[in-house]
Design a protein around this motif. Sequence first.
Motif, short mmCIF file in Angstrom:
data_model
loop_
_atom_site.label_atom_id
_atom_site.label_comp_id
_atom_site.label_asym_id
_atom_site.label_seq_id
_atom_site.Cartn_x
_atom_site.Cartn_y
_atom_site.Cartn_z
N ASP A 28 5.37 -10.00 13.81
CA ASP A 28 4.99 -8.84 12.51
C ASP A 28 5.44 -7.95 11.98
OD1 ASP A 28 2.27 -9.62 12.38
OD2 ASP A 28 2.28 -8.15 14.24
N ASP A 59 5.25 7.68 11.56
CA ASP A 59 4.97 6.96 12.56
C ASP A 59 5.83 5.81 13.49
OD1 ASP A 59 5.80 5.52 10.13
OD2 ASP A 59 4.17 4.60 9.48
N ILE A 60 5.97 4.24 13.57
CA ILE A 60 6.70 3.84 14.31
C ILE A 60 8.20 3.38 13.44
CG2 ILE A 60 5.70 2.11 13.32
CD1 ILE A 60 6.59 2.46 16.21
N ILE A 63 7.39 -4.75 8.95
CA ILE A 63 6.97 -3.88 8.68
C ILE A 63 8.55 -3.81 7.35
CG2 ILE A 63 6.26 -1.47 8.34
CD1 ILE A 63 4.92 -1.43 11.20
N HIS A 92 4.30 0.62 1.72
CA HIS A 92 4.79 0.16 2.61
C HIS A 92 4.04 -1.15 2.44
CE1 HIS A 92 3.58 0.22 7.22
NE2 HIS A 92 3.04 -0.13 7.04
N ARG A 131 0.64 -1.12 -0.20
CA ARG A 131 0.22 0.15 -0.11
C ARG A 131 1.07 1.39 -0.13
NH1 ARG A 131 -2.89 -2.66 3.80
NH2 ARG A 131 -5.07 -3.85 3.20
N THR A 141 3.14 -5.23 5.05
CA THR A 141 3.51 -5.85 6.29
C THR A 141 3.42 -7.42 6.23
OG1 THR A 141 0.81 -6.15 6.54
CG2 THR A 141 2.55 -4.28 7.91
#
Lengths: 758, 580
Positions: free
Chosen positions: A209, A152-153, A211, A187, A129, A189
């Motif tokens: 998980d 973000d993170i 990223i 992006h 995405r 995951t």
Amino acid sequence: MELGAQDYSDRKKDISQFLSQDIYQDEIKAMINHKRRRLIVNISDLHSFNNLAPRILKNPGEYIQPFCDAVTEAARSIDPKYLKEGEMLHVGFEGPFVSRRVTPRELLSEFIGSMVCVVGIVTKCSLVRPKVVKSVHFCPATESFTVREYRDITSNNGLPTGSVYPTRDENGNLLVTEFGLCQYKDHQTLSIQEVPENAAPGQLPRTVDVIVEDDLVDSCKPGDRVAIVGIYKALPGKSKGSVNGVFRTVLIGNNVSLLNKEANAPIYSPEDLKNIKKIAERDDTFDLLGNSLAPSIYGHSWIKKAVVLLMLGGVEKNLKNGTHLRGDINMMMVGDPSVAKSQLLRAIMNIAPLAISTTGRGSSGVGLTAAVTSDQETGEKRLEAGAMVLGDRGVVCIDEFDKMNDQDRVAIHEVMEQQTVTIAKAGIHASLNARCSVVAAANPIYGTYDRSLTPTKNIGLPDSLLSRFDLLFIVLDQMDADIDRQISEHVLRMHRFRSAIDGGEVALDGSSRYGREDEADADSSVFVKYNRMLHGRKAERGRKRDTLTIKFLKKYIHYAKHRIQPELTDEASEHIATTYAELRNASSNAKTGGTLPITARTLETIIRLSTAHAKLKLSRKVTKIDVEAALKVLNFAIYHKELTEMEEREQERHREEARKRRADRQGPTTDAMEVDDPPTAQQPTATDSLERIEAFKAIFGQHMRANHKDTISIAEVEDVVNSRADVRYSRAEIISILEKLQDDNILMIAGDTVHMIV
Amino acid sequence: MGGPPYDCMANPLGAVRLTFEKAIGSGSLTQTHPLAFDGKDWGALDLFRHFLFQESGLSQVPILNSKTMRWVQPNSLVRYRGMIQDMLGNEFYVGAYKDGNLWRTNKFMDVSQYPMGTPPDMCVWERRLLYCVPVPGQSSWTEPSCEMEPNRGMDWSSQNREKRRRMDDEDADPLDLREDGFPSPSPESRDSKTASSSSSMSTFQYVDKDNLPCLVKIYDSPESELKLNDVFEFIGVLTVDSELAVEKDDNDELSNSFYDDALVHLPPNKVPRLHCLVHRKLAVHDFLQSSPIMEPHLVKGIREALFRHLTTVLGNDEVAAHFMLLHLLSKVHARVDDVAVGKLSLNLMGLSKESATVFGTRLSQAFKSLLPFTHFIPLTLEYLNTASLAPKKDYQENRLIPGVLQLPEGSHIMVDETQLESGSLSSIGIENTKSLKNLMEFQKVEYDFQYYKMEMAADVQLLIFSEGKSNIVPADVVVPFQPSSLESFEIPVAEALEAWRWYLATVRLLPHSIGSEMQKVVEDDLVAARQADRSLGSRDFSRWLTMARLVSSSFGETCLSLEHWQMVKELERLRRERLK
């Protein structure tokens, strides 16, 4: 934040210095040439530079951003046009992570905030995405632009921002988003799960998980085994109101590397290589491997040996005129019910790197080869691979071969010899590779083997199919009280074994944490730990009862199968030719006949078996000894007779003596079994070449050890060797010696550099 | 106050807090930094162990199930008995944090009452999440017989005193507030309180009334202690936070794309959380009310009675009853290579569809009263083609979808093959038959992890009814079933049942050995048998030896005697005679 800025520039200065080294200048140039956007940095280089590595590993958050900036600057100074304004490069890390190379299970709270390398199998990939990094908004009322950045993170600088998209400015005027001016990045995951080999007993695999962004997206797909280097971050719990104090954790990847693309390839440690060589040098390698295969099945040693050869396979040849000569060995077992045929198949399944099993009853010819199916909704035609296509480069086990109907059996005729599946159906014409070995097990036509009939009648399969099997074993129940006794002893031992551990189990559970240590041990151990209860008296009738561990056997077979491609020697070819002629004669004379028709295919079979035996001994040449070993297996298969143990031992002793005599006469080099010394056939030069090689090895080895090197350039080798040698070595000579050493798996030549293996 | 200043039962968290404060030495100037604990226990567990096992508080702790769920108080001590069905991995939580100058702990809790500081004032520890379910196929007798009443002999006043002491601390907790609204421990107020709390509990909407799953959070225990499919009793703090459930809805965009958090699918209002303090593995003995002492003559007596019972159930077929007894005692003792030593699956053949139903019900009734976990699989085409026998990993939800064959050790499965008619199997059906066969032959179940299969060892007794010999699920022993009468059997008295259960559970664990002389005899017999009949193989030998072990165990002996070996041979002879 003054201090922060100071720290930042300090770090950046350090890293810029690091990057100004020649290697990394070259790396950056290479990166620009390949149009990549990520610089891969080796951790060990960072270790040797200013002690950067520990700092980066422990506090990646503080270093990644300066690193990226430094790389971007360096790239700009090399090629100002490479990057557009505002574009950034990324860094990824690789190299020895040692204690930071973990599985998802070992990823505990101590690693939060630091850099780790996680190994696992990808189980889920999300869609890629776009993620907005910067949005630009235009306000028609005030005709001004508003720019907003989002973090973000995953970002390395600054705190995460909110993800709210502005629609009105401070005065409440409507904003229009200028999508063309906004910046996005890819992006994705992933989820990676512990690999099944590492799973602790009784535990389910864990997942983590991950990223990945920008150039790393789509670098792996579900089912891949990967090692992902990244920063392990904790996300605060997403509850509002009260704090629940629970974190979600995620790995922000900066480098994704796929592990062994080949299915189930084992990883050899130097220790393993040493052990493999040691085993290959033994005189009884063939027996040892045969015995280690399914030790729970008693007897059938020849069949087991044949299975070992089958798993190794011969050498496949593709001639210029398009002829394909298969290297895979096919084998069939026919015999009374309950003689452990199916168990043998299961043992093959456990050991072969790729094995697919099916039963004759459960699969049609189409299911074995390939099928065209049409999608019910779209009407699209699809090819679906059957067992033999899926088993390409592996072993296909077919149980209950006799239960298959004739039509289906015909479908596999083509596969077994040509090793392709051709499909011409419904507008699809395709040829698929199916280079697999077939192991089939069947019951005799009358249920049990009728000794009064010829083998062919008992088997009841057409010759056309039988000739495609290299080996056909008739597995009979042996009428021998001694064997019966051994079987019952074996079973008894199995049952007594359990009573031995009944008491010991508790202590075992308590002392070691689910036996991780044991497992680590087992990883490198070669022989099954001897257990008196289980294996009986060790020196039973003077025979060694060593068995290899399954893990080691797998490694050995994989190594021998893939690393060694032996060639036939003249001596061997001659021997094969004469034996073939003999076999032909014997089959035409004798009325009884063997299990298999002797055809030209038999000739190929001998070659394949001998080649496989040479592989087993890790030898580059197929010699007469290999041919003899192959013939023994073949003879057993054709005439289903086994030399009695006595005779065998007698012969073994004779051969041993003969070999010794020969060895005494001609020096040790003729013995092809010794892999360490290259055979004389390979020595075109002077008689003293052997000594020269030894001298070379000594000087070379000394140099490498003294300088703790494992890579060296050929030019350097030349300098080093000639500085100490009495007679000068020419460049060509050095290269030929190095190549020989490469053949012996002592080193590896890559371009101009030499890598030591052991 | 004479007793301890806390109540382990009603306010376990208070006890945890007290021990924590003691351990870090709060109040004194030199506080121990909680990092020193490294997530390990600081003494709270000893306190609970002492309370549960020394002061025999265990029996007072209510067992959590769908019935007791209605009145059990949140944040109180409960126990839960179940099988570990799935492992959801680690959860990181703030274990200790600084509130002002005071270290506080968040261990054994879901929600903290105080604002948390930033990293230096915060320790992150991990706990493991286990998803537990009631043991599949659990017989009714294993459930605790005496339902405990909400009116337990609790010292309410002391509890309230404790409550008041921490009143200001506790104001964040609405449930505690409500409790404090009823200061007098009179029965009426108790009732109304129970009513009010049960109304507050109505957030629990269980899909299955009898099946209460539980999410157990494990602290400080080695991984190897808790294995998949093990049956455990967890004693810990029950938390139910309806508050947490609501928040799951507003995921921010980032976490959206992750694995859906497994917890999302297990909202706390459906699945209670248990913060485990103490756990222990349950054996069949733990389900029994009493345990007699092992005495040889007693064992023989029980054996005789049980054998008579089985004979009646099996319509006076003594041979079948003998084998049935051995079958019920079988257990995997060791695994040598691929062979699971000690299993003895039984195939009763010669049953028609009708007689299978009759004896099926009789046997399943009998098993239900004797064995802890029993199952019945009607082997129809439809069942094979639709059921999911092997567990499967669902990567979308990141959960292990349970299959019928995900069973704890010592389960019993009865398969009725007489209902199978000819027809075609789908690919699911083939997978299922393969799973069954695998379980039968190797006592292993392959769990489907999509990219690979993972073999899990099982220990399940299998009994098959079939018309002819079953080839789909080939059992170790095939016995042609010849019932002679169909007289109804009387339901045995409770004491007898209890003794039989005890017998079955105890005797199968007995050690076993074969003396060297006996070994010689056995070996000779095996060789002679094989000389006489070539069709015998190592598999048959293995079966005989298993039977020998079971026969000798069934008499409470630990060493094989000649008499028992003869008995095995006699049984085998009778069986073979019938097969002819």
